[in-house]
Design a protein around this motif. Sequence first.
Motif: not given
Length: 276
Positions: A78-103
Amino acid sequence: MRFVRYGQPGAEKPGVLDAAGRVRDLSGVVDDLGGAVLGNLPQVDPETLPLVDGNPRLGVPVAGIGKLVCIGLNYSDHAAEAGMAEPEEPIVFMKATSALNGPNDPVYLPRGSEKSDWEVELGVVIGKTAKYVSAADALDYVAGYTIVNDLSERAFQIERGGQWTKGKSSDTFGPVGPWLVSADDVADPQNLALELDLNGEKAQRGNTSSMIFTVAQIIEHLSEMMSLQPGDVIATGTPPGVGMGMKPPRFLREGDVMELRIEGLGVQRQEVQRDA
């Protein structure tokens, strides 16, 4: 075991699937599938529990999610698909819990969205408090696994400045489920096939063996930065095949249907609508 929460939004009850895939009511055993319950999931014979009639709606299979933590660019392909280098450490971000949705609930494109995208991901549900955990011990803190669709509005994410959270947190952009599969029923979280079909056609195909950072390494890293609490969910990254990576790019439109599968964890299905 395969745990579910069933019923109308905001009024879900805990359940478990029997051998035939039918929902059995678990509310006589536990109040809900959240908090301390996740550190000691009930071991019961589903056949002894009341059968739930019909085909009930399934909600997010974990109650009271405190944090929805996401890992970016965690598959080499996926990193290759996005044209981005593989990260040396995990890239971390948060997703708001108000986005939660049934499957299987509808996904609503936010106002002004022209570049909303799909991402099938392995979801890891924390079962007990994890702080300064080593990778060797990390999986002991996992209650179970599920599917997350880490939907992304790419213009909000990339073109609007700030952090990725802006493009990840629209209402309904966090479908989770259908099941919480207990950790003891997942032999190897690093060998699970992931798939996403769009309108019945293949979009994403991958395997968790291609993760740059394993589930254990992710938990070790996150627990150094923040304590992980029972019910927190980690979305561990997505394989190739997202709309942004297609040539030309292909983004979600009203009427599209996404179907997501992870080996042993069930199937999600969402129809795309546009928010009012």
